[in-house]
Design an enzyme around this catalytic site. Structure first.
Site, PDB file in Angstrom:
ATOM      1  N   ALA A 130       0.699  -1.444   0.136  1.00 30.45           N
ATOM      2  CA  ALA A 130       0.023   0.191  -0.005  1.00 30.45           C
ATOM      3  C   ALA A 130       0.885   1.170  -0.240  1.00 30.45           C
ATOM      4  O   ALA A 130       1.292   1.527   1.099  1.00 30.45           O
ATOM      5  CB  ALA A 130      -0.912   0.016   1.154  1.00 30.45           C
ATOM      6  N   GLY A 131       1.214   1.749  -1.228  1.00 32.34           N
ATOM      7  CA  GLY A 131       1.952   2.901  -1.162  1.00 32.34           C
ATOM      8  C   GLY A 131       1.217   3.854  -1.843  1.00 32.34           C
ATOM      9  O   GLY A 131       0.190   4.592  -1.327  1.00 32.34           O
ATOM     10  N   SER A 132       1.180   4.082  -3.228  1.00 31.18           N
ATOM     11  CA  SER A 132       0.359   5.010  -3.807  1.00 31.18           C
ATOM     12  C   SER A 132      -1.161   4.621  -3.919  1.00 31.18           C
ATOM     13  O   SER A 132      -2.007   5.359  -3.787  1.00 31.18           O
ATOM     14  CB  SER A 132       0.478   4.962  -5.636  1.00 31.18           C
ATOM     15  OG  SER A 132       2.124   5.233  -5.942  1.00 31.18           O
ATOM     16  N   ILE A 339      27.899  21.514 -13.680  1.00 29.34           N
ATOM     17  CA  ILE A 339      28.771  22.878 -13.619  1.00 29.34           C
ATOM     18  C   ILE A 339      29.864  22.772 -12.839  1.00 29.34           C
ATOM     19  O   ILE A 339      30.840  23.018 -13.061  1.00 29.34           O
ATOM     20  CB  ILE A 339      27.815  24.174 -13.000  1.00 29.34           C
ATOM     21  CG1 ILE A 339      26.694  24.403 -14.290  1.00 29.34           C
ATOM     22  CG2 ILE A 339      28.784  25.352 -12.757  1.00 29.34           C
ATOM     23  CD1 ILE A 339      25.766  25.532 -13.646  1.00 29.34           C
ATOM     24  N   GLU A 365       5.462  11.231  -0.526  1.00 31.08           N
ATOM     25  CA  GLU A 365       4.316  11.769  -0.227  1.00 31.08           C
ATOM     26  C   GLU A 365       3.618  12.245  -1.460  1.00 31.08           C
ATOM     27  O   GLU A 365       3.084  12.967  -1.862  1.00 31.08           O
ATOM     28  CB  GLU A 365       4.728  13.365   0.535  1.00 31.08           C
ATOM     29  CG  GLU A 365       5.088  13.301   1.759  1.00 31.08           C
ATOM     30  CD  GLU A 365       4.996  14.655   2.517  1.00 31.08           C
ATOM     31  OE1 GLU A 365       3.998  15.139   2.672  1.00 31.08           O
ATOM     32  OE2 GLU A 365       5.931  14.895   3.459  1.00 31.08           O
TER      33      GLU A 365
END
Ligand SMILES: Cc1cc2nc3c(=O)[nH]c(=O)nc-3n(C[C@H](O)[C@H](O)[C@H](O)COP(=O)(O)OP(=O)(O)OC[C@H]3O[C@@H](n4cnc5c(N)ncnc54)[C@H](O)[C@@H]3O)c2cc1C
Length: 381
Positions: A130-132, A339, A365
């Site tokens: 159960a993530g997204s 750079i 999040e």
């Protein structure tokens, strides 16, 4: 939109900027290299009132608005993302649910020690499956003799296993209602038998922050540890993520700004073909583009904060800001490494750490794809 900061907002921003320069910058590289949690910094942040910026003064908080909080987060991320996520996860994820939905007893028990930074709060939503898809929580809690008995696992939980971690707020399935799984929030104190924190993950970045898997086996907490109404848990946590996105967006702005500042300083100093590389248009174009994008991203982030503070809907703007700033942080840190040439690939230069720290901002999040889903839904698609 009012572009002028109030005296209080300026004061807090400057206080955090000075703190980040004096207390965080000198130790950030070592903390990252040794994967050491910044206990001393958290203690000092607590003393300065920076571990509870948006919470009411009667509970030990700073009583500040979301914009002020975003300003503070930007200043911390400009110097070090590990310290910053420790503060952000503690504030807008860990402590916020107790502030918003806690009973008087829960607030009295937790808010003063959390706002003082004596204890850290964690937010336990994500699970192995159960993530997204946060509603697919498998952790269960059942009532037995006036106590919740919790069984399950959480994954990737920030601030959960330090020596000063006080509690985690979790989602758990507490039953079925109208044929649907009922998900509720519970507060679980560290040290509760049956609640274990696993070993910290070996991460790409945020090395000085604490992230662990959690397990709950027959873990018993009082019935009164229910946070908010039974069955409101998923809605409550999604609301927390909405607000949390403003903080994460401010992190992206701060990290991008820190990378740009390092790149400008290095470009002025580094000599090639008989002069500083800053005189090359190819370098100037990168710096000019980033500076414009950072300003735009900050405005979007501040707009989301102002909408929240005004009590207006802010879901769309917060998701847009999170999407924009996460990508910007990845791009800005990559350009800053570019750079720096080969030196950018060497850990002695902060941009190397910044580059590793940036990627999570497109994942945590709510991934970029989740932000796109939220934005599309808000646009009526
Ligand atoms: C360092 C770190 C700290 C964290 N701290 C916390 C914390 O304190 N508390 C907490 O609860 N969680 C925390 N998390 C978890 C984080 O929020 C999740 O990793 C994130 O939400 C993604 O979930 P997932 O990892 O399960 O990926 P998944 O949901 O499995 O996603 C995998 C991929 O599929 C995509 N995807 C999934 N569904 C869709 C869809 N419907 N449409 C399009 N694409 C989709 C995703 O965008 C992603 O690219 C943390 C994670 C990390 C790495």
């Amino acid at each position: 939109m009012d572009f002028e900061l109030t005296d209080e907002q300026r004061l807090l921003r400057d206080t955090v900027r000075d703190f980040a320069e004096q207390e965080v910058r000198p130790v950030a590289e070592e903390l990252d290299r040794t994967h050491s949690f910044p206990y001393e910094i958290v203690r000092k942040l607590g003393e300065l009132g920076l571990m509870g910026i948006p919470f009411p003064p009667e509970h030990g908080g700073g009583g500040a608005d979301t914009l002020t909080y975003a300003l503070a987060i930007e200043e911390l991320a400009r110097v070090d993302s590990s310290v910053c996520i420790t503060v952000a996860a503690h504030t807008s994820l860990g402590t916020m649910p107790i502030h918003l939905w806690g009973t008087a007893e829960q607030k009295d028990e937790w808010l003063p020690v959390l706002c003082a930074g004596e204890r850290l709060a964690a937010f336990g939503l994500t699970e192995p499956d159960a993530g997204s898809d946060a509603g697919n929580t498998k952790t269960r809690a059942r009532l037995d003799g006036g106590e919740w008995v919790i069984d399950g696992a959480k994954q990737f939980i920030t601030n959960s296993g330090t020596e000063i971690s006080g509690c985690v707020t979790i989602t758990a399935v507490t039953g079925e209602a109208n044929g649907r799984r009922e998900i509720s929030n519970l507060i679980v104190a560290n040290g509760t038998p049956g609640y274990e924190q696993g070993e910290p993950y070996r991460k790409m970045g945020w090395n000085a922050s604490d992230t662990r898997p959690l397990s709950f086996e027959g873990c018993r907490v009082p019935e009164s540890n229910l946070l908010g109404p039974r069955g409101a848990g998923l809605r409550q946590f999604l609301e927390i993520l909405d607000g949390g996105r403003i903080g994460v967006a401010a992190m992206g702005v701060g990290l991008a700004r820190g990378a740009l500042e390092e790149a400008i300083a290095y470009a002025r100093e580094r000599q090639a073909f008989g002069g500083p590389i800053s005189r090359f248009q190819a370098i100037q174009a990168k710096i000019a583009d980033l500076s414009a994008e950072i300003e735009a991203a900050r405005l979007l982030t501040h707009r989301a904060a102002l909408e929240k503070d005004a009590g207006r809907p802010f879901t769309l703007t917060a998701a847009q800001a999170k999407l924009k700033t996460g990508r910007l942080a990845v791009r800005a840190t990559e350009e800053a490494v570019q750079i720096h040439g080969g030196y950018g690939y060497i850990e002695e230069y902060p941009v190397c750490r910044f580059y590793r720290d940036a990627k999570i901002l497109t994942i945590g999040e709510g991934t970029d794809e989740v932000q796109q889903m939220v934005i599309a839904r808000e646009l009526g698609l």
